[in-house]
Enzyme design. Structure first.
Site, PDB file in Angstrom:
ATOM      1  N   HIS A 366      15.994 -25.098  31.169  1.00  0.00           N
ATOM      2  CA  HIS A 366      16.778 -25.602  32.370  1.00  0.00           C
ATOM      3  C   HIS A 366      17.744 -24.310  32.877  1.00  0.00           C
ATOM      4  CE1 HIS A 366      16.263 -29.540  30.230  1.00  0.00           C
ATOM      5  NE2 HIS A 366      15.069 -28.971  30.427  1.00  0.00           N
ATOM      6  N   ARG A 473      10.305 -29.868  42.900  1.00  0.00           N
ATOM      7  CA  ARG A 473      10.269 -30.435  41.603  1.00  0.00           C
ATOM      8  C   ARG A 473      11.594 -31.597  41.385  1.00  0.00           C
ATOM      9  NH1 ARG A 473       8.500 -24.718  39.702  1.00  0.00           N
ATOM     10  NH2 ARG A 473       6.699 -25.119  38.693  1.00  0.00           N
ATOM     11  N   ARG A 642       1.679 -23.416  26.559  1.00  0.00           N
ATOM     12  CA  ARG A 642       2.433 -22.481  27.677  1.00  0.00           C
ATOM     13  C   ARG A 642       3.901 -21.849  27.174  1.00  0.00           C
ATOM     14  NH1 ARG A 642       3.721 -26.458  32.947  1.00  0.00           N
ATOM     15  NH2 ARG A 642       5.296 -24.879  33.161  1.00  0.00           N
ATOM     16  N   CYS A 679       0.147 -24.424  43.396  1.00  0.00           N
ATOM     17  CA  CYS A 679       1.428 -24.341  43.088  1.00  0.00           C
ATOM     18  C   CYS A 679       2.026 -23.760  41.896  1.00  0.00           C
ATOM     19  CB  CYS A 679       2.368 -25.488  43.475  1.00  0.00           C
ATOM     20  SG  CYS A 679       1.947 -27.165  42.467  1.00  0.00           S
TER      21      CYS A 679
HETATM   22  C1  PEP Z   1       2.139 -26.587  37.109  1.00  0.00           C
HETATM   23  O1  PEP Z   1       1.663 -27.041  36.063  1.00  0.00           O
HETATM   24  O2  PEP Z   1       1.402 -25.617  37.418  1.00  0.00           O
HETATM   25  C2  PEP Z   1       3.152 -26.973  37.936  1.00  0.00           C
HETATM   26  C3  PEP Z   1       3.077 -26.384  39.031  1.00  0.00           C
HETATM   27  O3  PEP Z   1       4.140 -27.829  37.319  1.00  0.00           O
HETATM   28  P1  PEP Z   1       5.164 -27.422  36.481  1.00  0.00           P
HETATM   29  O4  PEP Z   1       4.946 -25.923  36.191  1.00  0.00           O
HETATM   30  O5  PEP Z   1       6.294 -27.979  36.998  1.00  0.00           O
HETATM   31  O6  PEP Z   1       4.553 -28.152  35.003  1.00  0.00           O
HETATM   32 MG    MG Z   2       2.533 -28.927  35.455  1.00  0.00          MG
END
Ligand code: PEP
Ligand code: MG
Length: 754
Positions: A366, A473, A642, A679
């Site tokens: 965060h 978000r 990730r 995005c």
């Molecule tokens: C994504 O998963 O690519 C996304 C834009 O959302 P977040 O990074 O908030 O999971």
């Molecule tokens: Mg996501």
């Protein structure tokens, strides 16, 4: 074991007298080694100081040839003394010469001595030198003697750290003053030059040697009692959670507060004549030295817990010294912390804050999100950052490479200052593009939008020249709060967002919590695979209360203006249909109560779960728009966590399978007449953005800093040419290889700035 006359208490008293004498540093040091040798009944006592150039130099000796002082020098990893410096642990040998690391120095005349006891001179875990005693006999030093020598070493460490030794040999200040370069992980881009401000200032122990040992024993016991009951209270009340301390951590800290070995070592140090706070610091310093050398993350965490506990004890004993007004910072401040919550960062004065360095904190933490939103360069995972630097030290934070430079030399500083100038010039160039429409050389208009999540992000809407907000978000408001934001607070945030965006479009995403996005005030779920667990829309559909409150806040905030809402982590068309039904119910509710409804309410879906790729035609028909969340889509498509640095970069989004997935989404959505945006992070990287335009995306949403570089790329691009290149590659059957080199070569040949 020969009884020491008077023991460590008497020695410490004598040392205190020696410290107070108005004599030269060398005379003081000579006196100290004589006192130590006499006290521990050793024929030899020597002090080696670690110099700036990593050489250990004999600074004083009782028993070895005096001529060797300032002549005997060795590499910091040479001989037994080097071994102690390296391991930061005591070494006790009954026959030093038979040890494989023994290195014979004829000028010292040490061949007649057999027994050897050396202890590191430590300060905040850093090795400053080594203190050695030697005996002619093959004797074994007792545990008590080793402890006593370590306690004595503390006095010498303070003498070195005070800079008093500088006079004895130029350039031989304390080794902790050396320049240090360390690499962690980049959290927020940018380069910051400034001076260290410790988020939790180190507690400085000023009085080392006790005047009244019994009183110090009482003080230590009192402080231990205070700290224990404070922790018990925290555990029982179950709070502290809001301050970032989970129950599990508190339980561990409580366990350590009763750890017999730890308590015994502090008690022994007090009994040997240190003040209570010096005893805590003495044991803490050993612990820190171990922490610095510990590579097992679990064990390092436990040592951190112990360090926290020592800090609590020190604060109890010394009191919290006020460090100016809360949040006030000197010019060009670089905050250094073990860890920090986003709320704490927001409390600081941002006008003088130039960077953040953390011992913890991954790229999706965060604090990283907030630092990026604030445009403050930040670096995480710098082991022992708080021990590496002192308040006021010069420091450079490189949020691009993830490096920090502590006390940099003039060349390094000049190189970074130049880098800052180059970046500023480039920013100037991007600013010049701000009001130009993003249209390729062959006339294709590209919509560039912002990813945002906090009010502070909205400032970038104006200065970046973005067309609107492609991804808001909403969970960030929840993540930086100490408690669940109320319906009114949610509504107030959305109203502020709409006020800031004016006529420009804004797409609000409903709460994407769970997985790695944990709310500190909500009970954590023990899930085997949180990324695949109960998160985002799954929570929204199973427990619709939270989602309903949010939707109502959104609908009310929008008032009569158009509203775009999208749902995260949708895996099937059915989930979207059910989410839409909840929106319809909320709309009906508001209508019944006479509230104005949005002029238009469009509902979209994040395409980030691969199953949706096999229902893409259906979802494109049902939803009003799609937005590809490439961060998650890549994670699930390639089965790479990730968050896991070991695998996170294993697969390239510019590889054939990834590009085919993206192309199929863009083509099918376009064919169905459904607007589609991307995005995820890749939309903000010029080379990746170029490929995305090539495969058919016309709207990209990205972090504010990416708008300039991506727009510069768009203005130089021939979209038709890149489409031809990628289509040829993807249709040829590329075998999983990455198109990155081909695309980079294309950009270079065409003069596309990437
Ligand atoms: C994504 O998963 O690519 C996304 C834009 O959302 P977040 O990074 O908030 O999971
Ligand atoms: Mg996501």
């Amino acid at each position: 074991m020969p009884a020491a006359p008077g023991g460590p208490r008497l020695l410490l008293r004598r040392l205190r007298e020696a410290m107070a004498e108005p004599v030269s540093a060398q005379a003081r040091l000579d006196r100290i080694v004589t006192l130590i040798a006499a006290n521990v009944i050793a024929e030899v006592c020597s002090v080696y100081v670690l110099r700036d150039d990593n050489i250990l130099e004999l600074f004083a000796t009782e028993g070895l040839n005096r001529e060797a002082v300032h002549l005997t020098r060795m590499r910091s990893d040479e001989g037994l003394v080097g071994l102690i410096a390296k391991t930061a642990e005591p070494l006790s040998l009954s026959d030093a010469q038979s040890h494989p690391a023994f290195s014979y120095r004829p000028e010292t005349g040490e061949e007649v001595y057999h027994a050897f006891l050396g202890v590191p001179l430590l300060r905040a875990g850093n090795t400053l030198g080594v203190l050695v005693v030697q005996n002619r006999t093959y004797r074994v030093y007792s545990e008590e003697e080793i402890e006593a020598l370590q306690t004595t070493a503390m006095v010498l460490s303070e003498m070195i750290a005070s800079g008093e030794m500088q006079a004895l040999a130029p350039g031989t200040g304390s080794a902790v003053r050396r320049p240090v370069s360390q690499r962690g992980v980049a959290l927020a881009d940018g380069i910051g030059l400034g001076h260290v401000v410790l988020h939790e200032p180190r507690i400085v122990v000023k009085t080392l040697i006790a005047e009244n040992v019994e009183r110090e024993v009482e003080r230590l016991e009192w402080a231990i009692g205070e700290v224990r009951s404070a922790i018990d209270d925290l555990v029982e009340r179950g709070d502290g959670i809001g301050t970032g301390e989970s129950r599990e951590v508190l339980e561990t800290v409580r366990m350590f507060a009763h750890d017999k070995g730890w308590l015994r070592r502090m008690r022994e140090a007090v009994h040997s004549g240190l003040t209570a706070e010096a005893a805590v610091e003495r044991v803490q310093s050993d612990n820190r030295a171990r922490m610095m050398r510990q590579s097992d993350p679990y064990l390092r965490d436990r040592l951190h817990d112990l360090d926290d506990l020592a800090n609590r004890l020190l604060r109890t004993l010394i009191g919290h010294e006020a460090v100016g007004a809360v949040g006030a910072l000197p010019e060009n401040a670089i905050l250094v912390a073990r860890s920090m919550g986003p709320a704490a960062l927001l409390d600081y004065d941002r006008t003088t804050l130039r960077g953040v360095v953390l011992e913890e904190g991954g790229p999706t933490s965060h604090i990283a999100i907030v630092a990026r939103a604030l445009g403050i360069p930040a670096v995480g995972e710098i082991a022992n950052a708080t021990a590496l630097c002192d308040s006021g030290d010069a420091i450079i934070v490189d949020g691009a490479s993830g490096e920090i430079q502590v006390r940099p030399g003039p060349e390094i500083e000049a190189a970074y200052a130049e880098m800052v100038r180059v970046r500023a010039r480039r920013q100037e160039q991007y600013r010049a593009l701000r009001d130009l429409p993003a249209v390729t050389r062959d006339g294709v208009a590209i919509g560039l939008q912002l990813n945002a999540g906090l009010l502070i992000d909205l400032a970038h809407l104006h200065d970046s020249g973005a067309d609107g907000i492609g991804l808001f978000r909403t969970e960030l408001q929840f993540m930086v709060a100490q408690r669940m934001p109320s319906a009114a607070e949610q509504q107030a945030l959305y109203e502020a967002v709409f006020a800031a965006t004016g006529d420009r479009p804004v797409t609000i995403r409903t709460l994407d919590i769970g997985g790695d996005k944990i709310l500190p005030y909500m009970p954590a779920l023990e899930e085997e695979n949180p990324a695949l667990g109960w998160r985002a829309i799954r929570i929204g559909l199973d427990r619709p209360a939270l989602l309903r409150v949010q939707l109502r806040a959104l609908l009310r905030a929008a008032g009569g203006r158009p509203l775009k809402i999208m749902f995260p982590m949708v895996a099937t068309v059915d989930e979207f249909v059910r989410a839409r039904a909840i929106v319809d119910r909320e709309k009906a509710h508001l209508r019944r109560h006479g509230h104005p409804l949005p002029s238009e309410c469009r509902l979209g879906v994040m395409v980030e779960v691969p199953s949706l790729l096999f229902e893409i035609d259906e979802i494109a028909r049902e939803a009003d728009f799609l937005s590809v969340g490439s961060n998650d889509l890549m994670q699930f498509l390639f089965a790479v966590d990730r968050e896991n640095r070991r695998v996170a970069n294993r697969f390239d989004p510019l590889s054939v399978p990834a590009l085919r997935a993206f192309r199929s989404i863009a083509q099918r959505a376009t064919a169905a007449g459904c607007p589609v945006t991307i995005c995820g992070e890749i939309g903000g990287r010029p080379l990746e953005a170029m490929a995305l335009i090539g495969i058919g995306f016309r709207h990209l949403s990205m972090s504010p800093a990416a708008i300039g570089p991506v727009k510069a790329m768009v203005l130089g691009l021939d979209a038709g040419a890149v489409t031809a290149l990628i289509d040829a590659e993807l249709d040829a059957g590329g075998g999983g290889a990455s198109l990155r080199p081909r695309l980079a070569a294309f950009a270079k040949a065409q003069g596309v700035p990437i």
